[in-house]
Design a protein around this motif. Structure first.
Motif, PDB file in Angstrom:
ATOM      1  N   MET A 220      39.978  56.625  38.847  1.00 26.19           N
ATOM      2  CA  MET A 220      39.299  56.520  37.555  1.00 26.19           C
ATOM      3  C   MET A 220      39.440  55.102  36.992  1.00 26.19           C
ATOM      4  O   MET A 220      39.938  54.885  35.895  1.00 26.19           O
ATOM      5  N   CYS A 221      39.003  54.133  37.792  1.00 28.93           N
ATOM      6  CA  CYS A 221      39.020  52.718  37.424  1.00 28.93           C
ATOM      7  C   CYS A 221      37.608  52.152  37.552  1.00 28.93           C
ATOM      8  O   CYS A 221      36.833  52.590  38.398  1.00 28.93           O
ATOM      9  N   TYR A 222      37.301  51.160  36.742  1.00 30.53           N
ATOM     10  CA  TYR A 222      36.138  50.321  37.026  1.00 30.53           C
ATOM     11  C   TYR A 222      36.479  49.421  38.210  1.00 30.53           C
ATOM     12  O   TYR A 222      37.650  49.062  38.422  1.00 30.53           O
ATOM     13  N   LEU A 223      35.448  49.031  38.976  1.00 30.27           N
ATOM     14  CA  LEU A 223      35.640  48.091  40.071  1.00 30.27           C
ATOM     15  C   LEU A 223      34.569  47.015  39.987  1.00 30.27           C
ATOM     16  O   LEU A 223      33.379  47.321  39.894  1.00 30.27           O
ATOM     17  N   VAL A 224      35.015  45.752  39.995  1.00 30.80           N
ATOM     18  CA  VAL A 224      34.112  44.599  39.917  1.00 30.80           C
ATOM     19  C   VAL A 224      34.281  43.816  41.214  1.00 30.80           C
ATOM     20  O   VAL A 224      35.294  43.153  41.422  1.00 30.80           O
ATOM     21  N   SER A 225      33.285  43.929  42.110  1.00 32.87           N
ATOM     22  CA  SER A 225      33.377  43.405  43.466  1.00 32.87           C
ATOM     23  C   SER A 225      32.411  42.240  43.650  1.00 32.87           C
ATOM     24  O   SER A 225      31.193  42.429  43.632  1.00 32.87           O
ATOM     25  N   ALA A 226      32.965  41.029  43.843  1.00 33.50           N
ATOM     26  CA  ALA A 226      32.140  39.825  44.036  1.00 33.50           C
ATOM     27  C   ALA A 226      32.239  39.378  45.483  1.00 33.50           C
ATOM     28  O   ALA A 226      33.317  39.022  45.974  1.00 33.50           O
ATOM     29  N   ASN A 227      31.096  39.388  46.172  1.00 33.39           N
ATOM     30  CA  ASN A 227      31.056  38.975  47.576  1.00 33.39           C
ATOM     31  C   ASN A 227      30.440  37.583  47.698  1.00 33.39           C
ATOM     32  O   ASN A 227      29.797  37.072  46.778  1.00 33.39           O
ATOM     33  N   VAL A 228      30.625  37.006  48.875  1.00 29.63           N
ATOM     34  CA  VAL A 228      30.114  35.668  49.148  1.00 29.63           C
ATOM     35  C   VAL A 228      28.592  35.703  49.295  1.00 29.63           C
ATOM     36  O   VAL A 228      28.006  36.690  49.743  1.00 29.63           O
ATOM     37  N   ALA A 229      27.944  34.612  48.895  1.00 32.29           N
ATOM     38  CA  ALA A 229      26.523  34.419  49.194  1.00 32.29           C
ATOM     39  C   ALA A 229      26.410  33.732  50.547  1.00 32.29           C
ATOM     40  O   ALA A 229      27.327  33.042  50.989  1.00 32.29           O
ATOM     41  N   GLY A 230      25.260  33.908  51.207  1.00 23.89           N
ATOM     42  CA  GLY A 230      25.093  33.289  52.513  1.00 23.89           C
ATOM     43  C   GLY A 230      26.015  33.907  53.546  1.00 23.89           C
ATOM     44  O   GLY A 230      26.422  35.067  53.431  1.00 23.89           O
TER      45      GLY A 230
END
Length: 346
Positions: A220-230
């Motif tokens: 029961m958490c928010y998840l903020v997932s930032a992946n690489v471009a390219g």
């Protein structure tokens, strides 16, 4: 005081790999280019109509991965201190825009000579680094588990799996493929984590995309997932692309998503911690995996779980990831003893 909804933005950015620079001097310039690119994208996010309160940038964004480079050479070529000269411009940026900045870098702290860590850190609105999590579950890099006895003796327990209380709620960081390890997110939840920040650098896989949703829902958490471009860091020929930055709420619902691997700051959404807190308190049967958890039943099984050997590099640091083969053989034998793996001669 109640926490007002706030905005999280993923910095989906491309980055160069320090291992592919011709020499250490060129690698320094390459890391600076990555840092300048990151700062430019954060500036763009802050200049937009939807200015974020917090940004997350990808794993490997500043240095790229070592790609088999030996430990001593990688430390000399690309590793940083946290805080240090590379984090200083990000700390100043956080102060100037009054935002939180989170991300990932390879760290070689002076207190552990000959070792480096895949570290994920958080900078607050005052420019202070308030959290630094050194990744435990690794395959291609050293880990604190490699010398666990010494690391645990020197490190306060709350700093091994750190959760930080902020005006945005209680925050934790999990890098890249470690999102596939349920115990990491579980330990963070047990310390009150409400938002998991996930700097990643990964190709598409069904398992990892599912793991992002699972970790959010089961804790029961928010998840903020930032992946690489390219291209991802582990694709030296640039054939495997990143993308798929994703913000997920505590019910597993998508709040923002970008499928393609283009650079940008479009993955942005509001985080409502007060709603999360109310939902965690609501008795909805097993749809609330926190109120109905029965952890006592699992403890004896976890106590018997001795697979990958702790302290395998306690006496001397790993110098090359090929040295983990011996540890893997021990893990394989331990798994065979419990019939998790079927012995080859059976």
């Amino acid at each position: 005081m109640p926490i007002e909804p706030w905005r999280a933005t993923c910095i989906q950015m491309s980055s160069e790999r320090a291992t592919q620079a011709p020499d250490d001097k060129a690698a320094v310039a390459l890391i600076q280019r990555n840092l300048d690119r990151l700062i430019g994208l954060i500036e763009a996010a802050c200049a937009s109509r939807d200015k974020p309160d917090l940004v997350v940038f990808p794993e490997f964004a500043l240095q790229g991965p070592p790609l088999g480079m030996g430990v001593v050479d990688w430390i000399a070529r690309a590793c940083i201190t946290i805080p240090g000269p590379i984090t200083a411009p990000l700390q100043e940026l956080a102060r100037r825009h009054k935002i939180y900045i989170s991300g990932n870098a390879f760290e070689a702290p002076s207190e552990w000579p000959g070792r480096y860590f895949n570290s994920s850190f958080l900078i607050d609105r005052n420019g202070e680094i308030i959290l630094n999590y050194r990744r435990i579950n690794t395959a291609a890099f050293p880990s604190p588990h490699d010398f666990m006895s010494d690391y645990m003796a020197a490190t306060p327990e709350e700093e091994v799996f750190p959760v930080v209380e902020t005006e945005l709620g209680r925050l934790a960081l999990i890098p890249c493929g470690e999102i596939n390890v349920p115990e990491v997110a579980r330990v963070f939840m047990m310390q009150g984590a409400e938002v998991i920040l996930h700097p990643t650098n990964s190709k598409y896989s069904v398992g990892q995309e599912a793991a992002k949703v699972a970790r959010a829902v089961e804790n029961m958490c928010y998840l903020v997932s930032a992946n690489v471009a390219g291209p991802i860091g582990f694709s030296p020929d640039n054939s495997i692309q990143g993308g798929r930055s994703h913000i997920i709420d505590h019910h597993g619902e998508t709040l923002a998503f970008q499928e393609d691997a283009e650079e940008g700051v479009a993955v942005s959404a509001m985080i409502d911690v007060e709603t999360l807190r109310a939902d965690r308190r609501a008795d909805t049967g097993i749809h609330n995996p926190l109120l109905w958890a029965r952890f006592e039943m699992y403890r004896p099984f976890y106590e018997r779980a001795r697979f990958y050997p702790a302290d395998h590099f306690r006496e001397s640091p790993m110098t090359d990831t090929d040295q983990t083969r011996g540890a893997i053989e021990i893990a394989r034998a331990n798994l065979e003893k419990l019939r998790v793996l079927q012995p080859l001669n059976s």
